[in-house]
Design an enzyme around this catalytic site. Structure first.
Site, PDB file in Angstrom:
ATOM      1  N   HIS A 186      -5.323   6.744   0.359  1.00 42.23           N
ATOM      2  CA  HIS A 186      -5.237   8.060   1.007  1.00 42.23           C
ATOM      3  C   HIS A 186      -5.114   7.936   2.518  1.00 42.23           C
ATOM      4  O   HIS A 186      -4.302   8.617   3.151  1.00 42.23           O
ATOM      5  CB  HIS A 186      -6.445   8.928   0.648  1.00 42.23           C
ATOM      6  CG  HIS A 186      -6.488  10.196   1.432  1.00 42.23           C
ATOM      7  ND1 HIS A 186      -5.641  11.244   1.167  1.00 42.23           N
ATOM      8  CD2 HIS A 186      -7.189  10.546   2.521  1.00 42.23           C
ATOM      9  CE1 HIS A 186      -5.862  12.196   2.046  1.00 42.23           C
ATOM     10  NE2 HIS A 186      -6.801  11.804   2.876  1.00 42.23           N
ATOM     11  N   ARG A 293       2.409  16.872  -3.729  1.00 41.45           N
ATOM     12  CA  ARG A 293       1.217  16.419  -4.460  1.00 41.45           C
ATOM     13  C   ARG A 293       0.219  17.571  -4.478  1.00 41.45           C
ATOM     14  O   ARG A 293      -0.624  17.683  -3.599  1.00 41.45           O
ATOM     15  CB  ARG A 293       0.584  15.222  -3.759  1.00 41.45           C
ATOM     16  CG  ARG A 293       1.325  13.917  -3.907  1.00 41.45           C
ATOM     17  CD  ARG A 293       0.507  12.789  -3.304  1.00 41.45           C
ATOM     18  NE  ARG A 293       0.978  11.483  -3.706  1.00 41.45           N
ATOM     19  CZ  ARG A 293       1.830  10.743  -2.998  1.00 41.45           C
ATOM     20  NH1 ARG A 293       2.284  11.165  -1.854  1.00 41.45           N
ATOM     21  NH2 ARG A 293       2.204   9.554  -3.439  1.00 41.45           N
ATOM     22  N   ARG A 329       4.893  18.856  -8.135  1.00 40.84           N
ATOM     23  CA  ARG A 329       4.272  18.087  -9.214  1.00 40.84           C
ATOM     24  C   ARG A 329       3.006  18.801  -9.652  1.00 40.84           C
ATOM     25  O   ARG A 329       2.173  19.162  -8.825  1.00 40.84           O
ATOM     26  CB  ARG A 329       3.943  16.679  -8.724  1.00 40.84           C
ATOM     27  CG  ARG A 329       3.244  15.848  -9.797  1.00 40.84           C
ATOM     28  CD  ARG A 329       3.044  14.433  -9.368  1.00 40.84           C
ATOM     29  NE  ARG A 329       1.944  14.297  -8.440  1.00 40.84           N
ATOM     30  CZ  ARG A 329       1.581  13.146  -7.888  1.00 40.84           C
ATOM     31  NH1 ARG A 329       2.273  12.055  -8.147  1.00 40.84           N
ATOM     32  NH2 ARG A 329       0.559  13.074  -7.065  1.00 40.84           N
ATOM     33  N   GLU A 428       6.341   6.695 -14.238  1.00 39.56           N
ATOM     34  CA  GLU A 428       5.353   5.843 -13.565  1.00 39.56           C
ATOM     35  C   GLU A 428       4.536   5.033 -14.564  1.00 39.56           C
ATOM     36  O   GLU A 428       3.627   4.309 -14.195  1.00 39.56           O
ATOM     37  CB  GLU A 428       4.452   6.665 -12.632  1.00 39.56           C
ATOM     38  CG  GLU A 428       3.806   7.869 -13.248  1.00 39.56           C
ATOM     39  CD  GLU A 428       3.035   8.719 -12.225  1.00 39.56           C
ATOM     40  OE1 GLU A 428       2.721   8.241 -11.129  1.00 39.56           O
ATOM     41  OE2 GLU A 428       2.741   9.887 -12.564  1.00 39.56           O
ATOM     42  N   ASN A 451       4.338   3.717  -7.143  1.00 35.72           N
ATOM     43  CA  ASN A 451       2.941   3.371  -6.822  1.00 35.72           C
ATOM     44  C   ASN A 451       2.187   3.032  -8.104  1.00 35.72           C
ATOM     45  O   ASN A 451       1.459   2.054  -8.177  1.00 35.72           O
ATOM     46  CB  ASN A 451       2.229   4.528  -6.113  1.00 35.72           C
ATOM     47  CG  ASN A 451       2.957   4.965  -4.867  1.00 35.72           C
ATOM     48  OD1 ASN A 451       3.817   4.246  -4.381  1.00 35.72           O
ATOM     49  ND2 ASN A 451       2.629   6.137  -4.363  1.00 35.72           N
ATOM     50  N   ASP A 452       2.369   3.892  -9.090  1.00 39.04           N
ATOM     51  CA  ASP A 452       1.712   3.637 -10.371  1.00 39.04           C
ATOM     52  C   ASP A 452       2.528   2.707 -11.256  1.00 39.04           C
ATOM     53  O   ASP A 452       1.975   1.870 -11.959  1.00 39.04           O
ATOM     54  CB  ASP A 452       1.445   4.963 -11.101  1.00 39.04           C
ATOM     55  CG  ASP A 452       0.191   5.631 -10.567  1.00 39.04           C
ATOM     56  OD1 ASP A 452      -0.817   4.933 -10.377  1.00 39.04           O
ATOM     57  OD2 ASP A 452       0.220   6.855 -10.319  1.00 39.04           O
ATOM     58  N   ARG A 462      -3.930  -0.653  -7.927  1.00 38.67           N
ATOM     59  CA  ARG A 462      -3.258  -0.443  -6.644  1.00 38.67           C
ATOM     60  C   ARG A 462      -4.223  -0.348  -5.466  1.00 38.67           C
ATOM     61  O   ARG A 462      -3.801  -0.448  -4.317  1.00 38.67           O
ATOM     62  CB  ARG A 462      -2.359   0.801  -6.709  1.00 38.67           C
ATOM     63  CG  ARG A 462      -3.095   2.095  -6.889  1.00 38.67           C
ATOM     64  CD  ARG A 462      -2.142   3.214  -7.282  1.00 38.67           C
ATOM     65  NE  ARG A 462      -1.915   4.166  -6.215  1.00 38.67           N
ATOM     66  CZ  ARG A 462      -1.303   5.334  -6.362  1.00 38.67           C
ATOM     67  NH1 ARG A 462      -0.828   5.675  -7.560  1.00 38.67           N
ATOM     68  NH2 ARG A 462      -1.121   6.146  -5.373  1.00 38.67           N
ATOM     69  N   CYS A 499       9.810   8.777  -5.858  1.00 41.04           N
ATOM     70  CA  CYS A 499       8.886   9.347  -4.886  1.00 41.04           C
ATOM     71  C   CYS A 499       7.702   8.431  -4.617  1.00 41.04           C
ATOM     72  O   CYS A 499       6.789   8.775  -3.893  1.00 41.04           O
ATOM     73  CB  CYS A 499       8.413  10.725  -5.320  1.00 41.04           C
ATOM     74  SG  CYS A 499       7.606  10.715  -6.923  1.00 41.04           S
TER      75      CYS A 499
END
Ligand code: PEP
Ligand code: MG
Length: 567
Positions: A186, A293, A329, A428, A451-452, A462, A499
């Site tokens: 974050h 998000r 999303r 993902e 990312n995932d 991660r 993304c």
């Protein structure tokens, strides 16, 4: 010291260590009751001042709703029952006020924690916060509220949560250094949004550095220099100047198309977390929002956002974008993102657990509220809906069925919405990439969430600092899944975006362009650089190298090949 550069740029400035101090309270017997009560009254007075300040700051930096939490804290400081019980304990047991605060607040916290009502349960956290504040004041322990920063500083922390960063006065923060987290934590995402440098993975930094030290951080190389020499300061000031000049050059890309040297046009969009991020999107000439998000709308508050609140947030963003696309999303909570008021179960493996679309299809009242808000807002712009963490076709069908039911509801209420709204999914989870030929028949678009996707493909958490070297976007297996997803999407005539953070990776952009990616969605601060890269790359040239790249044995080989042949 070197960590991982998670947001580019160079910052030089004073250290602000954000550390939760340990509070040890011991029981003492006292004689002078009046003096003890007086100490409490003074602490309450000081606490009220601090809370007032935090209210003002949060109101200014974030918004009224987020600031309200501090009004609640003020109420507790005035609460006759709570404060009365503390005073009573001091008087009747002749104990020090710190002991009375600790024991009384622990009692109250336990009562609240055991309550069924979510809202009341949450109050335990407020009580904890307030009693800690009072104890800190009484024991003379320096407060470390991020909201209390009053001069330009570089924040050093173990980690920064969304509620920490919500308090930050963005004008005063020059950079972040954290002990844990990688590029997708974050604090890293926040730093890129704020366009300030950040470095993570510097173990024990909050104990090595102290407030007022001078520090230099390089958000690209991941280097930090504590109390540097004059020469080092000169060298880095120069580097900072050059970097600022380069940023200025990039501004020339504003208003240009994102088109390769051989004429292939793509879209470069932005990732956002709240409507406030739109300023940066427009400033950096984003061609849309490829990922909103929405979970950030649900965080740092006591209750879920209402349909109306969400509608306003989505409509605001959609209107700012005009005809440009806005991919919203649906709630992606669970994993590392927690909402106390949802009473989520504690899990052994939260990243593989009850989260995102899985939770939404179970707690459909939450899902329906959000979908109604999105559909209503779709009348005011070019909105698309995207589901996170999809792993099976059944989930897509179930979610689409709910959308159909809500559309019917809105029709019967004569509420306008976009009948043709596009519905897509995040790719993902590796199963979806592998099965993307079939998924492509069920949706209007894919957006690859690297990312995932990387963490699940490589089985590498991660956020785990100890294995960060294994988390690698250049891993040939990851690249193969990406290529497969793009090809399968195109076979069914749907567009494919990305993304995850890899979409903004300078080295990967040419490869993704060559694979045929249609849309790249990234932090606003990366947009102009990405456009510059696209405009200086020939798609067909890189395409001719794809087979070679994908047959390389390791991620390191891939990165080296790109360094030597492409960038
Ligand atoms: C992703 O997983 O790539 C993604 C964009 O989603 P998040 O980072 O919010 O999990
Ligand atoms: Mg994700």
């Amino acid at each position: 010291m070197r960590g991982i550069g998670t947001s580019p740029g160079i910052a030089l400035g004073k250290v602000f260590v954000y550390k939760e101090p340990e509070i040890n309270v011991v029981k003492e017997n006292i004689e002078n009751i009046e003096k003890e009560i007086n100490r409490l009254d003074l602490a309450i007075e000081e606490g009220t001042k601090q809370v007032d300040k935090l209210y003002e700051k949060t109101l200014h930096n974030v918004g009224k709703e987020e600031a309200e939490i501090f009004n609640a804290h003020k109420m507790i400081l005035k609460d006759p029952e709570f404060i009365g019980s503390i005073k009573e304990k001091v008087k009747s047991e002749k104990v020090n006020v710190e002991w009375a605060i600790k024991t009384i607040s622990d009692e109250y916290i336990q009562i609240f924690e055991n309550m069924k009502d979510e809202y009341l349960k949450e109050r335990a956290l407020d009580l904890k916060d307030i009693s800690t504040r009072l104890l800190r004041i009484l024991l003379g322990i320096e407060a470390t509220d991020l909201g209390s920063i009053e001069e330009e500083s570089i924040i050093l922390a173990y980690d920064l949560t969304p509620s920490d960063t919500a308090q930050i006065d963005k004008k005063l923060v020059l950079g972040f250094v954290t002990e844990i987290g990688g590029p997708t934590s974050h604090s890293a995402i926040m730093a890129r949004t704020m366009e300030i440098p950040s470095v993570s993975g510097i173990k024990n930094v909050i104990n090595i550095a102290k407030n007022g030290d001078f520090i230099i951080i390089d958000g690209k190389s991941g280097e930090i220099l504590l109390n540097p020499s004059k020469e080092e300061i000169k060298y880095y000031s120069n580097k900072q100047k050059k970097y600022e000049e380069f940023k200025f050059q990039l501004k020339e890309m504003i208003g240009k198309e994102s088109i390769s040297k051989d004429g292939v046009k793509v879209e470069i969009a932005a990732n956002i977390g709240t409507p406030k991020d739109m300023d940066k999107v427009l400033e950096n000439d984003g061609e849309g929002v490829g990922l909103f998000r929405t979970e950030f709308l649900y965080m740092d508050r006591d209750t879920e956002p209402t349909e109306e609140e969400q509608f306003i947030a989505y409509k605001t963003v959609a209107e700012k974008l005009g005809e440009k696309p806005l991919v919203i999303r649906t709630l992606d909570i669970g994993g590392d993102k927690f909402l106390p008021y949802l009473d989520l179960p504690k899990e052994m493996n939260p990243f593989l657990g009850y989260r995102a679309i899985r939770l939404c299809l179970d707690r459909t009242e939450i899902f329906r509220t959000q979908l109604r808000a999105i559909l209503r807002a779709s009348h005011f712009g070019n909105i698309k809906i995207m589901f996170p963490m999809v792993s099976s076709i059944q989930e897509v069908r179930d979610a689409k069925k709910i959308i159909e039911e809500i559309k019917e509801e809105l029709r019967s209420e004569n509420i306008p919405f976009n009948e043709e709204i596009e519905i897509g999914i995040m790719v993902e989870i590796p199963a979806v990439a592998v099965h993307s030929d079939i998924f492509a028949k069920e949706v209007d678009f894919f957006s690859i969430g690297t990312n995932d996707l990387i963490q699940y493909t490589l089985a590498v958490d991660r956020g785990n600092q100890d294995i960060v070297h294994l988390y690698n976007q250049y891993h040939p297996a990851v690249l193969k899944l990406i290529k497969m997803t793009i090809e399968n999407g195109h076979k069914e005539g749907i567009w494919v975006g990305m993304c995850g953070e890899a979409a903004g990776d300078e080295k990967l952009i040419p490869i993704l362009l060559a694979m045929g990616l249609d849309e790249f969605s990234m932090s606003s601060s990366s947009i102009l650089k990405a456009r510059w890269i696209i405009n200086n790359t020939s798609k067909s040239e890189v395409e001719s190298m794809l087979d070679t790249i994908l047959s390389l044995p390791t991620a390191e080989d891939v990165e080296k090949f790109i360094d030597e042949n492409i960038i």
